[in-house]
Write a protein that holds these residues in place. Structure first.
Motif: not given
Ligand SMILES: [Mg+2]
Ligand SMILES: Nc1ncnc2c1ncn2[C@@H]1O[C@H](COP(=O)(O)OP(=O)(O)O)[C@@H](O)[C@H]1O
Lengths: 265, 303
Positions: A56, A105, A185-186
């Motif tokens: 991240s 995320q 991000d995810e």
């Molecule tokens: Mg992360």
């Protein structure tokens, strides 16, 4: 007038994104150690690694939200030159607002949870200077449609939506201005497996239709395998292995990568 | 040693209540705010014999600007005769010895809570507006230091987003008073909670407007002949309140901003909000003496 419809596509050889030797410490935590990354136009770069490996942090750097202690970052785009970490706050904001899209995320980071979903997308267009209500509405609708968001919920606030739908709003916001680079991000972490598959389908379709260069971060090798052309494996802030996806999945070199790949099989 | 030796000889209070250094502070910040139209300047707000939130910001500006010949008018929501307006007017007169007036045309300085008079102000007049909340970005960015960065970057997309949300939810822009406006093409200000009706009066006006928030200690200004443009979408025009067709039940004047007076039978009556305009209209009808000046609006339309 004849159009050269059958002209061969220009083969791009220069990378769109290049991160070189980036290091970053937070007091005594080395979040990133001498990390380099590369992505060619239209490619999907997958970054995989366990939690806390610095994925991240790397993505936040690519979105110019943070500056490393050392290292450089270039994007091969018209009117964009030099090490982007040297840009001032204003130039960063304009570059990110118009050329880079990001999906976090945690939707709370990327969305105004109590504003309408279409408004969240419209904000992006407003920052870029769009001032016609009709155009804002039309473009927001188009972006939400491309993210396969149900249009009857156009004006529902994200707080009333499911996690999967929130990620679609983030995605619509990220692609509204047709960015050159899309950072994820995810994007599917925390979603039900079935919903996860649907969001991945959407991403795949978007990638095929628009040829956007993407960087997708995940701790889940399955997600990376589904989407990535090129893979970077990270551990404790450093890159342990990088290369083309096929190569990494079929013939992992590093012991850590082998462990990851075999655990997944 | 006697007690008298330890004290200074008796001196009159500083002229106009505020001491010289307080007035210097006000003058410096006023000049700054005039130099950068619409930009909020922080200032050291003094104590005045009035609770914060009752016009202390405006009062400090007025006390700094007046001299013994400045004719002062004070209005509260358009009215000269409310308790608050009368108290402030009497206070300024008492500490500065200034003459007072209710006639907009006679006034040199007008301190106002939330209204701009209907008669056109001249270049020799100053309008001082009391401001409760000077930060237009507060509703979209509660963090003050980020809000300041947003002003520095002219990052005002969220202000339009607020209008977008209103149209999506209610079918129209609901923002009433405090309509956010772009000053001199650069800074967005909240023009104190004046009604939408009054915002166009500030655009390229001949007079100087100073807006001052005593509690929040911020001052900003609209100098003469400065652009003041309400934020609007290119395809959704700015609309003022629908008062153009209303008639004042007391004075019979028509086409100005009205106060709504609910009646027992459920209907509403209207009274012109600029009370002195109403008084002048009644006087003109009674004895034919015309004292009314030119107004910004004519027949309910901005001219
Ligand atoms: Mg992360
Ligand atoms: N702003 C920060 N302040 C302090 N430590 C941080 C900060 N951001 C990240 N870190 C640390 O850096 C390391 C990498 O974090 P992160 O990039 O979030 O990992 P990942 O996304 O791979 O899980 C972690 O040890 C994390 O605690």
């Amino acid at each position: 007038m004849t159009l050269a419809l059958d002209a061969p596509r220009i083969v791009q050889t220069r990378p769109l994104l290049q991160v070189q030797s980036v290091s970053k410490s937070y007091s005594d935590v080395h979040a990133l150690r001498d990390v380099s990354a590369i992505a060619y136009p239209g490619e999907v770069l997958g970054v995989v690694g366990e939690s806390g490996s610095g994925k991240s942090t790397l993505l936040r750097m690519m979105n110019l939200e943070e500056t490393p202690d050392t290292g450089s970052y270039t994007l091969d785009l018209p009117d964009v030159a030099g090490n982007l970490f040297e840009l001032d706050r204003f130039a960063r904001r304009m570059l990110c607002a118009t050329r880079i899209g990001i999906v976090y995320q945690n939707p709370h980071l990327g969305l105004l949870m109590k504003h309408s979903s279409s408004g969240n997308v419209a904000e992006r267009l407003l920052v870029a200077g769009e001032r016609s209500f009709a155009v804002l509405r039309e473009k927001a609708t188009t972006a939400l449609e491309a993210s396969e968001f149900p249009l009857e919920r156009l004006d529902a606030p994200p707080i009333e939506l499911s996690g999967g739908m929130q990620q679609r709003v983030q995605l619509a916001k990220a692609i509204a201005l047709e960015p050159a680079l899309l950072l994820l991000d995810e994007p599917t972490t925390g979603l039900d497996v079935s919903v996860q598959a649907l969001v991945l389908d959407t991403l795949k379709r978007l990638q095929q239709d628009r040829q956007i260069t993407m960087v997708i971060v995940s701790h889940d090798l399955g997600v990376i395998r589904t989407l990535a052309d090129r893979v970077m494996v990270m551990r404790r802030g450093a890159v342990v292995e990088a290369g083309l996806a096929d190569q990494i999945f079929q013939d992992p070199q590093h012991a850590y990568t082998q462990q990851l790949v075999h655990a997944k099989l | 040693m006697k007690l008298a030796d330890l004290t200074k000889p008796w001196e009159a209070l500083s002229y106009g209540f505020l001491d010289a250094s307080a007035k210097r502070e006000m003058r410096r910040k006023m000049l700054k705010s005039i130099a950068v139209p619409g930009c909020q300047m922080p200032y050291a707000s003094r104590e005045v014999p009035m609770a914060r939130g009752w016009g202390t910001g405006g009062l400090q500006v007025s006390l700094t600007l007046v001299n013994p010949r400045t004719r002062v008018k004070v209005i509260d929501q358009g009215a000269d005769d409310s308790v608050n307006a009368a108290s402030i007017r009497r206070f300024i007169a008492r500490v500065a010895g200034t003459p007072t007036t209710m006639d907009t045309l006679e006034a040199g300085l007008i301190q106002s809570r939330h209204r701009v008079p209907e008669e056109i102000l001249r270049d020799d007049q100053v309008l001082v507006l009391q401001v409760p909340n000077p930060e237009p970005l507060r509703s979209v960015q509660p963090n003050m230091s980020i809000a300041r960065q947003m002003h520095a970057d002219a990052d005002y997309g969220r202000m339009w987003l607020q209008l977008y949300e209103q149209i999506v939810r209610s079918g129209r822009v609901m923002q009433g008073a405090s309509y956010p406006s772009l000053v001199h093409g650069r800074h967005v200000m909240t023009p104190s909670p004046i009604p939408r009706w009054d915002v166009p009066k500030q655009h390229m006006a001949r007079h100087l407007t100073i807006l001052s928030a005593g509690r929040e200690k911020r001052i900003f200004a609209v100098p003469p002949f400065t652009r003041v443009e309400p934020l609007v979408f290119s395809d959704v025009p700015y609309k003022v309140e629908d008062h153009g067709d209303l008639t004042c039940t007391r004075s019979g004047t028509r086409g100005y901003f009205m106060n709504e007076i609910p009646q027992n039978d459920g209907t509403s009556a209207y009274e012109v909000s600029d009370s002195e305009w109403g008084v002048k209209t009644i006087r003109a009808a009674e004895d034919g003496g015309e004292t009314r000046g030119e107004t910004w609006y004519k027949d309910g339309k901005m001219s």
